[in-house]
Design an enzyme around this catalytic site. Structure first.
Site, mmCIF file in Angstrom:
data_model
loop_
_atom_site.group_PDB
_atom_site.id
_atom_site.type_symbol
_atom_site.label_atom_id
_atom_site.label_comp_id
_atom_site.label_asym_id
_atom_site.label_seq_id
_atom_site.Cartn_x
_atom_site.Cartn_y
_atom_site.Cartn_z
ATOM 1 N N ASP A 163 36.570 62.514 42.713
ATOM 2 C CA ASP A 163 35.127 62.752 42.876
ATOM 3 C C ASP A 163 34.414 61.436 43.209
ATOM 4 O OD1 ASP A 163 35.567 65.466 41.881
ATOM 5 O OD2 ASP A 163 36.009 64.419 40.021
ATOM 6 N N HIS A 191 35.280 67.205 35.844
ATOM 7 C CA HIS A 191 35.776 67.396 37.218
ATOM 8 C C HIS A 191 35.574 68.870 37.575
ATOM 9 C CE1 HIS A 191 38.173 67.218 40.806
ATOM 10 N NE2 HIS A 191 39.044 68.082 40.326
HETATM 11 N N1 LIG Z 1 41.990 66.435 39.116
HETATM 12 C C1 LIG Z 1 41.946 66.490 40.422
HETATM 13 O O1 LIG Z 1 41.137 65.801 41.059
HETATM 14 C C2 LIG Z 1 42.892 67.404 41.170
HETATM 15 C C3 LIG Z 1 42.960 67.333 42.575
HETATM 16 C C4 LIG Z 1 43.844 68.180 43.245
HETATM 17 C C5 LIG Z 1 44.621 69.085 42.522
HETATM 18 N N2 LIG Z 1 44.532 69.113 41.168
HETATM 19 C C6 LIG Z 1 45.356 70.020 40.358
HETATM 20 O O2 LIG Z 1 46.688 69.491 40.305
HETATM 21 C C7 LIG Z 1 47.588 70.564 39.986
HETATM 22 C C8 LIG Z 1 48.808 70.516 40.897
HETATM 23 O O3 LIG Z 1 48.418 70.745 42.224
HETATM 24 P P1 LIG Z 1 49.495 70.882 43.415
HETATM 25 O O4 LIG Z 1 48.707 71.115 44.645
HETATM 26 O O5 LIG Z 1 50.483 69.783 43.360
HETATM 27 O O6 LIG Z 1 50.183 72.248 42.984
HETATM 28 P P2 LIG Z 1 51.605 72.846 43.463
HETATM 29 O O7 LIG Z 1 51.587 74.299 43.122
HETATM 30 O O8 LIG Z 1 51.940 72.410 44.852
HETATM 31 O O9 LIG Z 1 52.620 72.096 42.507
HETATM 32 C C9 LIG Z 1 52.601 72.259 41.131
HETATM 33 C C10 LIG Z 1 53.976 71.901 40.630
HETATM 34 O O10 LIG Z 1 53.912 71.918 39.208
HETATM 35 C C11 LIG Z 1 55.071 72.554 38.748
HETATM 36 N N3 LIG Z 1 54.827 73.035 37.387
HETATM 37 C C12 LIG Z 1 54.182 74.140 36.981
HETATM 38 N N4 LIG Z 1 54.234 74.230 35.652
HETATM 39 C C13 LIG Z 1 54.887 73.145 35.203
HETATM 40 C C14 LIG Z 1 55.253 72.687 33.916
HETATM 41 N N5 LIG Z 1 54.962 73.361 32.826
HETATM 42 N N6 LIG Z 1 55.929 71.521 33.830
HETATM 43 C C15 LIG Z 1 56.248 70.822 34.937
HETATM 44 N N7 LIG Z 1 55.951 71.206 36.183
HETATM 45 C C16 LIG Z 1 55.264 72.369 36.307
HETATM 46 C C17 LIG Z 1 55.349 73.655 39.756
HETATM 47 O O11 LIG Z 1 56.693 74.117 39.683
HETATM 48 C C18 LIG Z 1 55.061 72.902 41.054
HETATM 49 O O12 LIG Z 1 56.199 72.207 41.528
HETATM 50 C C19 LIG Z 1 46.760 71.841 40.088
HETATM 51 O O13 LIG Z 1 46.348 72.231 38.773
HETATM 52 C C20 LIG Z 1 45.556 71.423 40.899
HETATM 53 O O14 LIG Z 1 44.423 72.218 40.632
HETATM 54 C C21 LIG Z 1 43.688 68.291 40.486
HETATM 55 O O1 LIG Z 2 39.355 71.875 43.670
HETATM 56 C C1 LIG Z 2 40.485 72.090 43.267
HETATM 57 O O2 LIG Z 2 40.837 73.128 42.711
HETATM 58 C C2 LIG Z 2 41.517 71.014 43.478
HETATM 59 C C3 LIG Z 2 41.002 69.694 43.041
HETATM 60 O O3 LIG Z 2 40.526 69.717 41.717
HETATM 61 C C4 LIG Z 2 39.979 69.112 43.985
HETATM 62 O O4 LIG Z 2 38.920 68.691 43.531
HETATM 63 O O5 LIG Z 2 40.261 69.039 45.190
#
Ligand SMILES: NC(=O)c1ccc[n+]([C@@H]2O[C@H](COP(=O)([O-])OP(=O)(O)OC[C@H]3O[C@@H](n4cnc5c(N)ncnc54)[C@H](O)[C@@H]3O)[C@@H](O)[C@H]2O)c1
Ligand SMILES: O=C(O)C[C@H](O)C(=O)O
Length: 330
Positions: A163, A191
């Protein structure tokens, strides 16, 4: 003499953020170009084959700083002696969902992982929660982990850096200033779309950027909604949630925490110490400076009426999320 390797645990290693993150960590972009790392990769049993594939690619990069790799589906193994933990693995949201809609599904992951970190990680571990809703997931992991008496609440953080970076970019474009010239931005709170990106203090080469822009309607009607809803806009455009920019923010967050921000303000989601009237323990985005592996909240900022209203709004959402998970915390 070469430095001892740092053990970095990454969950969700087979996911899309993992794929953007691991190669940059192994190349030294997170902990320094002279710092060897051992990657401890956690994912679900059904993802182990894909993790192996990523490890093959990491090998094929012949990174000089990659001192070892472990793949596992057992959190107790993944977090053993870990000095940095990036908790990415969780379900991402799809179109039409808010991040807090993921709470029921993802929260349990962070009770299990909090317990494993509390028992097995290095006591000085730096934990960053990326998996959404990241502030409350970080809160869960912290509350569970500290019960074991080895790690402290301050070791647990949530990711507001994406952010922060998004807001910087919007401000640079609106003010026609270089992004690197912008200092003293804060993103307060959760967030989520309620976050408050506050540029009242931002300067660029000595000029106050709020005065340069001088457009309160833009702040309220364009800037805050654009930053707050950027994640959803990316999901809409890509059909998948942000990954490379999220990985980049995770690297920025840990790099600054570990190596120092050289006096610059950065935003981190950290357990409140009561500063600015935010209740203790809530994981809330604050402006911090970092030095010697520690963060310190920037104190003494004036909170005007508009800011207080925004800060309370995002806090109330976090309090609601906290109430929603209290049964998980025992
Ligand atoms: N905070 C932020 O700014 C931000 C930004 C982008 C994404 N995210 C979040 O990050 C997370 C991951 O996103 P992504 O795009 O990589 O998702 P994705 O679905 O591509 O990958 C998630 C991975 O986590 C694994 N997983 C699920 N449960 C698990 C567990 N208990 N232990 C270990 N691994 C596990 C899955 O098998 C998969 O490989 C999501 O919750 C998404 O919303 C947060
Ligand atoms: O928005 C989402 O769900 C993914 C991540 O937290 C983001 O801000 O891009």
């Amino acid at each position: 003499m070469a430095k001892a390797p740092v053990r970095v645990a990454i969950t969700g290693a087979a996911g899309q953020i993992g794929y953007s993150l691991l190669f940059r960590i192994a190349s030294g972009e997170m902990l320094g170009k002279d710092q060897p790392v051992i990657l401890q990769l956690l994912d679900l049993p059904q993802a182990q084959k894909a993790v192996k594939g990523v490890m093959m690619e990491l090998e094929d990069c012949a990174f000089p700083l990659l001192a070892g790799m472990v793949a596992t589906d057992d959190p107790n193994v993944a977090f053993k002696d870990a000095q940095v933990c990036l908790l990415v693995g969780a379900r991402p949201r799809g179109p039409g969902m808010e991040r807090k809609d993921l709470l029921t599904e993802n929260a349990k992951i962070f009770t299990v992982q909090g317990a494993a970190i509390g028992q097995y990680a290095d006591p000085d571990v730096k934990v960053l929660v990326v998996g959404n809703p990241c502030n409350t997931n970080a809160y869960i992991a912290k509350e569970i982990a500290i019960k074991f008496g080895r790690v402290q609440a301050k070791n647990f953080t949530g990711m507001l850096r994406l952010d922060h970076n998004r807001a910087l970019s919007q401000l640079a474009s609106k003010s026609s200033r270089d992004v690197s010239s912008l200092k003293k931005l804060v993103v307060w709170g959760n967030h989520s779309p309620t976050m408050y990106a506050d540029y009242r203090e931002v300067t660029s080469n000595g000029d106050n950027v709020k005065n340069l822009i001088n457009d309160e309607a833009w702040n309220r009607d364009v800037f805050l909604p654009t930053v707050g809803k950027r994640g959803a806009a990316i999901i809409e455009a890509r059909g998948l949630s942000s990954a490379a920019s999220a990985a980049n923010a995770a690297i920025d967050h840990i790099r600054d925490w570990a190596l120092g921000s050289n006096g610059e303000w950065v935003t981190m989601g950290i357990p409140s110490d009561g500063s600015y009237g935010i209740p203790e323990g809530i994981i809330y985005g604050f402006p911090v400076t970092t030095e010697n592996g520690e963060y310190k909240i920037v104190q003494g900022l004036e909170i005007d009426e508009f800011s207080r209203e925004r800060m309370t709004h995002t806090l109330n959402e976090l309090l609601e999320e906290r109430d929603g998970v209290k049964d998980l915390l025992g």
